[in-house]
Design a protein around this motif. Structure first.
Motif, mmCIF file in Angstrom:
data_model
loop_
_atom_site.group_PDB
_atom_site.id
_atom_site.type_symbol
_atom_site.label_atom_id
_atom_site.label_comp_id
_atom_site.label_asym_id
_atom_site.label_seq_id
_atom_site.Cartn_x
_atom_site.Cartn_y
_atom_site.Cartn_z
ATOM 1 N N GLY A 72 0.805 -1.227 0.000
ATOM 2 C CA GLY A 72 0.000 0.000 0.000
ATOM 3 C C GLY A 72 0.836 1.275 0.000
ATOM 4 N N LYS A 73 2.029 1.203 -0.553
ATOM 5 C CA LYS A 73 2.921 2.374 -0.595
ATOM 6 C C LYS A 73 2.347 3.492 -1.458
ATOM 7 C CE LYS A 73 6.351 -0.092 -2.302
ATOM 8 N NZ LYS A 73 5.716 -1.413 -2.217
ATOM 9 N N SER A 74 1.993 3.131 -2.698
ATOM 10 C CA SER A 74 1.543 4.172 -3.635
ATOM 11 C C SER A 74 0.232 4.799 -3.167
ATOM 12 C CB SER A 74 1.363 3.575 -5.032
ATOM 13 O OG SER A 74 2.580 3.027 -5.473
ATOM 14 N N THR A 75 -0.639 3.985 -2.591
ATOM 15 C CA THR A 75 -1.902 4.518 -2.071
ATOM 16 C C THR A 75 -1.632 5.523 -0.959
ATOM 17 O OG1 THR A 75 -2.885 2.366 -2.550
ATOM 18 C CG2 THR A 75 -4.129 3.810 -1.106
ATOM 19 N N LEU A 85 5.602 14.146 -7.035
ATOM 20 C CA LEU A 85 5.641 12.691 -6.918
ATOM 21 C C LEU A 85 6.618 12.205 -7.985
ATOM 22 C CD1 LEU A 85 1.783 12.169 -6.725
ATOM 23 C CD2 LEU A 85 3.378 12.172 -4.817
ATOM 24 N N VAL A 86 7.661 11.528 -7.550
ATOM 25 C CA VAL A 86 8.686 11.091 -8.496
ATOM 26 C C VAL A 86 8.626 9.571 -8.637
ATOM 27 C CG1 VAL A 86 11.171 11.108 -8.976
ATOM 28 C CG2 VAL A 86 10.141 13.003 -7.717
ATOM 29 N N GLU A 113 9.149 10.054 -3.376
ATOM 30 C CA GLU A 113 9.722 9.188 -4.410
ATOM 31 C C GLU A 113 9.117 7.806 -4.228
ATOM 32 O OE1 GLU A 113 14.352 10.253 -5.282
ATOM 33 O OE2 GLU A 113 13.877 8.163 -4.909
ATOM 34 N N ASP A 114 8.359 7.372 -5.216
ATOM 35 C CA ASP A 114 7.770 6.033 -5.153
ATOM 36 C C ASP A 114 8.727 5.093 -5.890
ATOM 37 O OD1 ASP A 114 5.785 4.250 -4.409
ATOM 38 O OD2 ASP A 114 4.564 4.575 -6.190
ATOM 39 N N GLU A 115 8.838 3.840 -5.454
ATOM 40 C CA GLU A 115 9.814 2.894 -6.034
ATOM 41 C C GLU A 115 11.209 3.520 -6.050
ATOM 42 O OE1 GLU A 115 9.223 -0.123 -6.522
ATOM 43 O OE2 GLU A 115 7.041 -0.080 -6.419
ATOM 44 N N ALA A 116 11.581 4.136 -4.926
ATOM 45 C CA ALA A 116 12.817 4.924 -4.854
ATOM 46 C C ALA A 116 14.068 4.130 -5.227
ATOM 47 C CB ALA A 116 12.971 5.514 -3.451
ATOM 48 N N ALA A 117 14.071 2.823 -4.952
ATOM 49 C CA ALA A 117 15.273 2.030 -5.258
ATOM 50 C C ALA A 117 15.547 2.001 -6.758
ATOM 51 C CB ALA A 117 15.116 0.601 -4.724
ATOM 52 N N MET A 164 9.901 5.870 -0.667
ATOM 53 C CA MET A 164 9.224 4.603 -0.375
ATOM 54 C C MET A 164 9.551 3.590 -1.457
ATOM 55 S SD MET A 164 5.212 5.646 -0.869
ATOM 56 C CE MET A 164 5.027 6.637 0.579
ATOM 57 N N SER A 165 9.838 2.356 -1.024
ATOM 58 C CA SER A 165 10.271 1.372 -2.016
ATOM 59 C C SER A 165 10.331 -0.031 -1.433
ATOM 60 C CB SER A 165 11.682 1.760 -2.494
ATOM 61 O OG SER A 165 12.009 1.093 -3.681
#
Ligand SMILES: Nc1ncnc2c1ncn2[C@@H]1O[C@H](COP(=O)(O)OP(=O)(O)OP(=O)(O)O)[C@@H](O)[C@H]1O
Ligand SMILES: [Mg+2]
Length: 255
Positions: free
Chosen positions: A48-51, A71-72, A136-140, A164-165
């Protein structure tokens, strides 16, 4: 009621429950309520990161006039998906604000606040300044040069930064900040067994079909060695020494 309106503005967890009919898990409530400046969320796939990012973005824009939320994401496809999550949340509101501008990747509310979802390109990032919140979503999987370009935007605004990733090997800024970023960061780790929507049966099936390496990365939040890493991270770090003089001085290198 005035007290409720005030609470909606001050408490994004209450906002999620009351205005969006979204009931956050404990870690999501913690992330929504968090009041610090730097937050790292190392959470498994589908937790539920993106949410959570979408709700944070929407709340900021609604209650902080003129604010800028960036939002990156690592790719255009992921930016569009994340942005759609924000607009889906916006659509849940009983009373919706007027949109002054509405694109596939950004909107501006009538209070002047903007939410912009950016694909992974340093050139697009450089056009913005003074961000109040960057997620940052999917930061990795976001390139390090992009991360370097993003950080200065917080300098003047004193804005907040959330990475967050799921992990993606022992490399890149997400791994660096998680392991060596110091205590300016608050860290939250959520493994799949902690997620109420992921069953133990499903996890067993995933372990069997993905294999241990991939399973540990995707579901158990582990920074496992990348497949193409010839020497392990610990081995390389262990081989570095402060006591050995460099063979060439920097001036000689430059000259
Ligand atoms: N607290 C919650 N209650 C109910 N459903 C939730 C909750 N949080 C997330 N979900 C649902 O779980 C699914 C996954 O959510 P989301 O896409 O935000 O996860 P993610 O961690 O970004 O996943 P991925 O790692 O695949 O990008 C979505 O269908 C979302 O609606
Ligand atoms: Mg996601």
């Amino acid at each position: 009621m005035l007290a409720d309106d005030l609470r909606l503005g001050l408490d994004p967890t209450f906002f999620a429950q009351e205005a969006l009919d979204f009931h956050p898990d404990d870690w999501q409530a913690q992330a929504l309520r968090w009041s610090g400046k730097r937050l790292l969320l190392n959470c498994c796939r589908q937790s539920g990161k993106s949410t959570t990012a979408a709700i944070l973005a929407l709340h900021r824009a609604l209650y902080y006039p003129q604010s800028l939320v960036l939002l990156v994401s690592p790719s255009l496809r992921q930016s569009s998906e994340l942005f759609r999550k924000v607009t889906d949340m916006l659509a849940r509101l009983e009373v919706r604000p007027r949109l002054l501008e509405d694109n596939r990747l950004s909107f501006t509310l009538d209070n002047g606040a903007r939410v912009v979802s950016l694909p992974s390109s340093e050139a697009t990032i450089r056009g913005f300044s003074g961000a109040d919140l960057i997620v940052e979503d999917e930061a990795a999987r976001v390139p390090d040069d992009l991360y370097m370009a993003v950080r200065p935007m917080l300098a003047v605004s004193g804005g907040r930064l959330i990475l967050m990733s799921t992990p993606w090997g022992k490399r890149g800024h997400f791994h660096q900040e998680w392991t060596q970023g110091g205590n300016t960061w608050e860290r939250v780790e959520i493994k799949a067994p902690q997620c109420p929507r992921i069953s133990p049966e499903f996890l067993e099936e995933e372990r069997a079909s993905l294999g241990d390496w991939w399973f540990r990365q995707e579901y158990m939040c582990e920074f496992v060695e990348t497949v193409d890493q010839v020497f392990g991270y610990e081995l390389v770090m262990g081989a570095l020494s402060q006591e050995v003089e460099p063979l060439f001085l920097e001036e000689e290198n430059n000259g």
